[in-house]
Design an enzyme around this catalytic site. Structure first.
Site, PDB file in Angstrom:
ATOM      1  N   SER A  67      -8.400 112.349  35.661  1.00 24.50           N
ATOM      2  CA  SER A  67      -9.408 112.776  36.637  1.00 24.50           C
ATOM      3  C   SER A  67      -8.842 113.063  38.018  1.00 24.50           C
ATOM      4  O   SER A  67      -9.499 113.691  38.833  1.00 24.50           O
ATOM      5  CB  SER A  67     -10.525 111.736  36.749  1.00 24.50           C
ATOM      6  OG  SER A  67     -10.071 110.589  37.429  1.00 24.50           O
ATOM      7  N   LYS A 103     -10.453 107.829  43.339  1.00 30.20           N
ATOM      8  CA  LYS A 103     -11.050 109.127  43.665  1.00 30.20           C
ATOM      9  C   LYS A 103     -10.721 109.446  45.125  1.00 30.20           C
ATOM     10  O   LYS A 103     -10.325 108.577  45.888  1.00 30.20           O
ATOM     11  CB  LYS A 103     -12.572 109.119  43.483  1.00 30.20           C
ATOM     12  CG  LYS A 103     -13.065 108.673  42.119  1.00 30.20           C
ATOM     13  CD  LYS A 103     -12.720 109.633  41.013  1.00 30.20           C
ATOM     14  CE  LYS A 103     -13.191 109.084  39.656  1.00 30.20           C
ATOM     15  NZ  LYS A 103     -12.740 109.912  38.566  1.00 30.20           N
TER      16      LYS A 103
END
Length: 198
Positions: A67, A103
């Site tokens: 990701s 993230k």
């Protein structure tokens, strides 16, 4: 009665030179032992400081998934510096579902976020520059735009927008300050990619 003749009573006295040599050998052994003990002491102190830093200042994380590609690859190892002081653009580690997710911080409390169909991200009306992306993508998104980041939270996106599960998904949403572990500061592995992260 035991009789001894003079030959039995002869005691060999070492020469001054051989005594000096023996003394030098003993001093050398003592010096070597003292050096070893000093090195061992330094290593113990260094290990204690490293352990303290690892538990109090830094967290070691192994990347699991894609990701954050291309910035972070699967199986890479990074250090997070434990802090709640997060700025836009930082790669943030936060607790979610019993694990730490990584993230990128895109917006903070009060910021208005918008993502268009091409995947361009706008914060407070300005398009942000994202040189770390290979490809822009709206990806899976459950939000209505414009979206305002709630107080005490940050808006996060993965760098691999097509597959990342992040603040665009309601189950994750924005990240609360209490969830934050820290920010990525160093890539430790693999060696060819090792270095400070910006």
């Amino acid at each position: 009665m035991i009789s001894m003749d003079n030959e039995d009573l002869k005691i060999e006295i070492p020469s001054i030179e051989s005594l000096r040599e023996e003394l030098a050998r003993e001093e050398s052994r003592y010096s070597f032992r003292r050096t070893l003990l000093s090195i061992a002491g330094v290593l113990v102190v260094a290990a204690a400081i490293t352990a303290l830093m690892a538990t109090r200042l830094f967290v070691l994380i192994r990347i699991n998934g894609d990701s954050m590609k291309p910035t972070l690859e699967n199986e890479e190892i990074v250090f997070l510096r434990q802090t709640k002081d997060i700025e836009t653009g930082d790669i943030v580690g936060f607790y979610y579902g019993g694990r730490i997710l990584l993230k990128r911080a895109v917006g903070s409390a009060g910021d208005e976020i918008e993502i268009d169909k091409e995947g361009n991200v706008f914060v407070n009306g300005g398009k942000i520059d994202e040189p770390y992306l290979d490809k822009k993508d709206l990806g899976r998104c459950e939000l209505e735009f414009p979206y305002q980041v709630p107080e005490g939270m940050i808006f996060v996106l993965g760098d691999n927008r097509a597959i990342s599960i992040d603040s665009r998904i309601k189950s994750i949403g924005c990240v609360e300050k209490d969830q934050i572990v820290g920010k990525v500061v160093v890539r430790a592995w693999p060696l060819p990619r090792m270095g400070i992260m910006h």
